[in-house]
Design a protein around this motif. Structure first.
Motif, PDB file in Angstrom:
ATOM      1  N   ALA A   1      14.078  -2.956 -13.106  1.00  0.00           N
ATOM      2  CA  ALA A   1      12.730  -2.780 -12.554  1.00  0.00           C
ATOM      3  C   ALA A   1      12.679  -1.497 -11.751  1.00  0.00           C
ATOM      4  O   ALA A   1      13.621  -1.149 -11.032  1.00  0.00           O
ATOM      5  N   THR A   2      11.539  -0.787 -11.874  1.00  0.00           N
ATOM      6  CA  THR A   2      11.379   0.466 -11.134  1.00  0.00           C
ATOM      7  C   THR A   2      10.876   0.226  -9.722  1.00  0.00           C
ATOM      8  O   THR A   2      10.854   1.151  -8.908  1.00  0.00           O
ATOM      9  N   GLY A   3      10.491  -1.003  -9.413  1.00  0.00           N
ATOM     10  CA  GLY A   3      10.019  -1.303  -8.070  1.00  0.00           C
ATOM     11  C   GLY A   3      10.078  -2.792  -7.802  1.00  0.00           C
ATOM     12  O   GLY A   3      10.075  -3.614  -8.724  1.00  0.00           O
ATOM     13  N   SER A   4      10.140  -3.169  -6.531  1.00  0.00           N
ATOM     14  CA  SER A   4      10.168  -4.576  -6.138  1.00  0.00           C
ATOM     15  C   SER A   4       9.671  -4.655  -4.699  1.00  0.00           C
ATOM     16  O   SER A   4       9.795  -3.708  -3.929  1.00  0.00           O
ATOM     17  N   SER A   5       9.118  -5.801  -4.362  1.00  0.00           N
ATOM     18  CA  SER A   5       8.593  -5.959  -3.016  1.00  0.00           C
ATOM     19  C   SER A   5       9.672  -6.477  -2.097  1.00  0.00           C
ATOM     20  O   SER A   5      10.547  -7.254  -2.503  1.00  0.00           O
TER      21      SER A   5
ATOM     22  N   ARG B   1       0.841  -1.195   0.000  1.00  0.00           N
ATOM     23  CA  ARG B   1       0.000   0.000   0.000  1.00  0.00           C
ATOM     24  C   ARG B   1       0.880   1.250   0.000  1.00  0.00           C
ATOM     25  O   ARG B   1       1.845   1.353   0.737  1.00  0.00           O
ATOM     26  N   GLY B   2       0.570   2.197  -0.843  1.00  0.00           N
ATOM     27  CA  GLY B   2       1.328   3.439  -0.933  1.00  0.00           C
ATOM     28  C   GLY B   2       2.433   3.427  -1.973  1.00  0.00           C
ATOM     29  O   GLY B   2       3.005   4.476  -2.283  1.00  0.00           O
ATOM     30  N   ASP B   3       2.775   2.245  -2.542  1.00  0.00           N
ATOM     31  CA  ASP B   3       3.793   2.207  -3.597  1.00  0.00           C
ATOM     32  C   ASP B   3       3.263   2.905  -4.841  1.00  0.00           C
ATOM     33  O   ASP B   3       2.090   2.757  -5.211  1.00  0.00           O
ATOM     34  N   GLN B   4       4.170   3.681  -5.455  1.00  0.00           N
ATOM     35  CA  GLN B   4       3.777   4.369  -6.682  1.00  0.00           C
ATOM     36  C   GLN B   4       3.735   3.360  -7.817  1.00  0.00           C
ATOM     37  O   GLN B   4       4.702   2.650  -8.081  1.00  0.00           O
ATOM     38  N   LEU B   5       2.616   3.313  -8.495  1.00  0.00           N
ATOM     39  CA  LEU B   5       2.429   2.418  -9.622  1.00  0.00           C
ATOM     40  C   LEU B   5       2.220   3.249 -10.882  1.00  0.00           C
ATOM     41  O   LEU B   5       1.817   4.411 -10.802  1.00  0.00           O
ATOM     42  N   PRO B   6       2.497   2.692 -12.019  1.00  0.00           N
ATOM     43  CA  PRO B   6       2.868   1.294 -12.238  1.00  0.00           C
ATOM     44  C   PRO B   6       4.341   0.994 -11.940  1.00  0.00           C
ATOM     45  O   PRO B   6       5.179   1.879 -11.968  1.00  0.00           O
ATOM     46  N   TRP B   7       4.584  -0.282 -11.672  1.00  0.00           N
ATOM     47  CA  TRP B   7       5.957  -0.777 -11.665  1.00  0.00           C
ATOM     48  C   TRP B   7       6.283  -1.232 -13.084  1.00  0.00           C
ATOM     49  O   TRP B   7       5.486  -1.924 -13.724  1.00  0.00           O
TER      50      TRP B   7
ATOM     51  N   TYR C   1       9.856   9.780  -6.465  1.00  0.00           N
ATOM     52  CA  TYR C   1      10.031   9.836  -7.923  1.00  0.00           C
ATOM     53  C   TYR C   1       8.892   9.067  -8.591  1.00  0.00           C
ATOM     54  O   TYR C   1       8.437   8.036  -8.103  1.00  0.00           O
ATOM     55  N   LYS C   2       8.474   9.569  -9.728  1.00  0.00           N
ATOM     56  CA  LYS C   2       7.485   8.864 -10.530  1.00  0.00           C
ATOM     57  C   LYS C   2       8.155   7.687 -11.233  1.00  0.00           C
ATOM     58  O   LYS C   2       9.367   7.691 -11.456  1.00  0.00           O
ATOM     59  N   PRO C   3       7.383   6.656 -11.600  1.00  0.00           N
ATOM     60  CA  PRO C   3       7.976   5.443 -12.163  1.00  0.00           C
ATOM     61  C   PRO C   3       8.888   5.684 -13.366  1.00  0.00           C
ATOM     62  O   PRO C   3       9.981   5.122 -13.450  1.00  0.00           O
TER      63      PRO C   3
END
Length: 865
Positions: free
Chosen positions: A207-211, A50-56, A180-182
């Motif tokens: 990847a711009t994001g990871s869990s 929750r709160g992660d900027q999407l999209p990844w 930062y935006k994706p």
């Protein structure tokens, strides 16, 4: 339709309000759903919190069933739908495009990802057609990363370069920049990838994001630094990682990348890397070397310099090519120049264009100093000449080399001892061609500014070269800008210049000047002799001054004679007979070989030139005249002795005595007007006759006979010579021994003393058992005297000769004689003892026989008839 990419695609998610799992809901082509499902699961960055900027956005390589390499773009976003447990359903739109097409358009990740995000709403609900991604009209990779990469090196440049170097070693996770935006995050990763050859993107994932806590398969990604094994964590806008932890190949890449950035600017470096489209596997064992090779293509010189900095061996030819053709930073030029100087090659022509650079010039002259002081003259000469040949022969063209050589002169004089040879002036310069007038002004000023240095150079040129006159003249013209030399500390150069320019004609140098300047005078003589111009000097006041210098030396001050001794080091040539005699007078006064005589008599007789006999007559008459001059008269005996010691010498190996010219000169000296030197000549001949090694020839014998007619006092020496001849000729028969003993007796009666008789006696004895032969010849000698003067005189003379043998130079010979004589006497005594015993026994037998006979006689008187 605008230019772009045609992409195959897949939509991954699950049905709302159900318990079904995630799967491919639609795809094109439809029959590849299973493949797409596997790819999406493999490159899944995890589940957003929750709160992660999407999209990844994830980028990862793939391959179609027919073997075509593709690049997959994965856009993970949330939906408004939930599953049966009210969990938000996420979906992933996957777009697969051919890798070759990406290379053709030079597309960066941002360009493709933006097009993919924009295309998401237009993906068909079923797999009926591919998707068009409108990319390729915005300038490609360079346009998108250029705004984020500065042309000059900054802290950000170092961070990007460090991240790229870490990628060569393994996965990298970037942290920070949570607001930062994706697409901005992807642009940072795109900039990192831009620091590597474009071909790396065929195997690089991002990847711009990871869990958090998930097994992230991407090579470069934003996430949490959880210190996973083998993963390097970097903080965006943070400090650099520990570069010492990089592998050697990765560190070399980082250093070269920054060096290239400094030299060419960021835009040029990124453009160069972007042109390298050939696929490059990050997991290959050669990836470091391949990446470094591609980067070095921008400027081979930079890469070579980097290799040198890391202590790796670099081929000389590669260094030469870089120094000749590349234009790069001064520091790299200095590094490569130092490596070139440290190698074995002595061809430094490639360095010539960089010699004005202070670091290069200093490295060169320091190496030249080391070579000279270490005795590596050939290296020093080759290196200097290679640079000289590579520069224009003008004042400006030679200026860098001139300044470097001037530093060499300074440094050598600072580091070498005062009395030592000057490696530059005494060894380097004399072996090279003289400089052109008007060039090398700094070196010229040093040679002229240090008293005596210019004179040393001229002397060294004379010593190193055959027929040095042309070179000496060129050096003098360079030293003094083609004017008459007037050099402090070397006044002889003025006169030498006059000799060279006027072909040997020079104003008379006074005796007073020569005596007042013995050093310059002797240096002038040495240089003139080497140049074939001593003839005009060996006359008049200059010659008289040299004689005075030679004669006035005292044990307390031998400087004048020592200076003249050095001046006579090199045999002269092109001397007339008269001046050859004067040269030899100077040689005898300074204990040198009479090179003038030998040069005169051994010169081939050319057509139209005076023969040896004529030259010898001129030599002898000049010699006798000079010996009778007031200046030389008191030293005449010394001169003649020094001359004849060499002319009447015997070769110890061959036994060869004086040559015909030497014998003839000796006769001329004896036949001349009465002079005290006659006694010196007689003594020299006598010493020759006493030399047991002299292998006398028939010509020698006739010569001795002629001398005997002139000098009766030589009779003892000549009779002794007869003993020597006999000793060489006879063997060891009784007749031979009688002949040799007779010659020994005759020589003694003629005046030869017993000590003189020992030499031929021992030379004869040495050809066999020494002790035995000495005893035999002494016995023969005693018999010869006995036959003429009786046994008493014979014992006296034999005893004198025995004592002379005992005083002889080799005690071992005397001991051999004593041992043999004693052994012989012991044997004779033993023989006599046996004879005495035999006689005593015989006496007893005779007594017994007498007694027997008498007994028989007594018994007979009682017998009746």
């Amino acid at each position: 339709m605008p230019p772009g990419l045609t992409a195959h695609w897949a939509l991954w998610g699950k049905e709302p309000r159900t318990n079904s799992g995630y799967k491919v809901l639609a795809a094109y082509p439809p029959d590849r759903s299973a493949d797409y499902n596997a790819s999406i699961l493999h490159w899944s960055p995890g589940t957003p919190a929750r709160g992660d900027q999407l999209p990844w956005i994830t980028i990862g390589p793939g391959r179609t069933p027919d073997g075509t390499d593709t690049l997959g773009i994965y856009v993970l976003d949330s939906t408004e739908n939930v599953d049966r447990t009210n969990r938000t359903i996420h979906r992933i739109h996957h777009f697969a495009v051919p890798t070759d097409r990406i290379g053709e358009l030079s597309l960066g990740w941002c360009d493709m990802a933006r097009a993919a995000v924009e295309a998401v709403p237009f993906v068909p609900a079923s797999g009926v057609a591919p998707v068009h991604l409108p990319v390729g009209d915005g300038g490609g990779l360079l346009a998108h990363v250029g705004s984020a990469i500065s042309d000059r090196v900054t802290a950000g440049s170092h961070w990007l370069a460090a991240a790229a170097a870490c990628l060569l070693d393994g996965p990298v996770v970037v942290t920070g920049a949570r607001d930062y935006k994706p697409l901005d995050l992807l642009q940072v990763l795109d900039c990192v990838a831009a620091m590597l050859p474009f071909g790396v993107r065929a195997s690089l994932s991002a990847a711009t994001g990871s869990s958090s806590g998930s097994q992230v398969p991407m090579r470069l990604y934003w996430g949490v630094a959880d210190e996973s094994p083998g993963v390097t964590g970097l903080v965006w806008d943070g400090g650099l990682p520990d570069l010492d932890r990089l592998s050697p190949g990765a560190r070399s890449y980082f250093d070269l990348l920054i060096e290239a950035w400094h030299t060419h600017g960021g835009e040029t470096v990124v453009a160069h890397l972007a042109r390298s489209r050939e696929p490059l596997d990050l997991d290959s064992a050669h990836v470091h070397a391949d990446a470094l090779h591609i980067l070095s293509g921008l400027n081979p010189g930079l890469a070579l310099a980097q290799e040198v900095r890391h202590g790796r061996t670099v081929d000389d030819q590669l260094i030469d090519d870089a120094l000749r053709h590349d234009v790069f930073d001064a520091q790299s030029v200095a590094v490569l120049s130092a490596a070139k100087l440290a190698g074995r090659s002595t061809d430094l022509s490639a360095m010539a264009r960089h010699l004005p650079q202070a670091e290069v010039s200093q490295a060169f002259w320091e190496q030249l100093v080391d070579d000279l002081l270490d005795g590596q003259l050939d290296n020093a000469r080759s290196r200097f000449e290679s640079l000289r040949e590579a520069t224009l022969d003008t004042r400006e063209g030679r200026d860098p080399l001139d300044r470097a050589l001037a530093c060499v002169v300074d440094e050598v004089r600072r580091r070498a001892s005062v009395d030592a040879q000057d490696p530059v002036v005494d060894r380097l310069l004399p072996t090279i061609t003289a400089f052109s007038p008007g060039t090398m002004a700094f070196t010229q000023s040093q040679l002229l500014g240090i008293p005596g240095l210019a004179g040393r150079l001229v002397q060294a040129v004379c010593a190193h070269q055959h027929d040095p006159a042309p070179q000496v003249l060129v050096w003098l013209r360079w030293l003094c800008d083609e004017s008459v030399p007037d050099v402090p500390g070397s006044p002889e150069l003025t006169a030498l210049y006059g000799l060279l320019v006027n072909g040997g004609v020079t104003a008379d140098l006074s005796k007073k000047w020569t005596e007042a300047h013995p050093g310059p005078a002797t240096r002038l003589l040495a240089a003139a002799a080497a140049c074939g111009l001593a003839d005009p000097l060996l006359r008049g006041g200059f010659f008289e001054g040299l004689v005075a210098c030679a004669c006035r030396s005292t044990p307390a001050d031998a400087t004048p004679q020592a200076q003249l001794h050095r001046a006579l080091d090199r045999p002269p040539y092109q001397l007339r007979a008269e001046t050859a005699a004067r040269w030899d007078m100077l040689c005898s006064l300074t204990d040198r070989l009479p090179e003038g005589f030998f040069a005169l008599t051994r010169t081939p007789e050319l057509a139209g030139s005076a023969g040896v006999t004529t030259r010898l007559a001129g030599y002898a008459s000049t010699l006798q005249a000079e010996l009778d001059s007031p200046l030389v008269r008191e030293h005449a005996a010394r001169v003649v002795k020094g001359l004849l010691d060499e002319i009447l010498s015997v070769d110890p190996e061959t036994g060869e005595g004086p040559e015909g010219t030497g014998r003839e000169l000796t006769l001329r000296l004896l036949e001349g007007p009465g002079s005290p030197t006659h006694l010196v000549v007689v003594d020299a001949v006598a010493r020759l006759t006493r030399n047991p090694l002299w292998n006398e020839t028939e010509q020698d014998t006739r010569w001795l006979d002629r001398i005997a007619r002139h000098r009766p006092e030589l009779a003892p020496a000549l009779s002794l010579r007869t003993v020597h001849r006999t000793a060489r000729a006879v063997g060891n028969t009784a007749e031979d021994r009688r002949a040799l003993a007779a010659r020994l007796l005759e020589a003694h009666r003629a005046g030869a003393d017993p000590d003189e008789l020992c030499a031929p006696l021992l030379s004869w004895a040495a050809r066999g058992p020494v002790g035995e032969r000495i005893l035999d010849i002494l016995t023969a000698y005693r018999n010869a005297w006995t036959s003429q003067d009786g046994p008493h005189r014979a014992d006296q003379e034999t005893g004198r000769l025995e004592l002379a043998l005992r005083r002889g130079p080799d005690p071992a010979l005397w001991q051999a004689y004593i041992r043999h004589a004693v052994d012989c006497l012991k044997k004779r005594r033993a023989d006599n003892a046996r004879q005495i015993q035999d006689l005593a026994h015989e006496q007893k037998q005779m007594d017994h026989e007498i007694d027997r006979l008498r007994g028989l006689d007594a018994g007979a008187s009682h017998i009746r008839p």
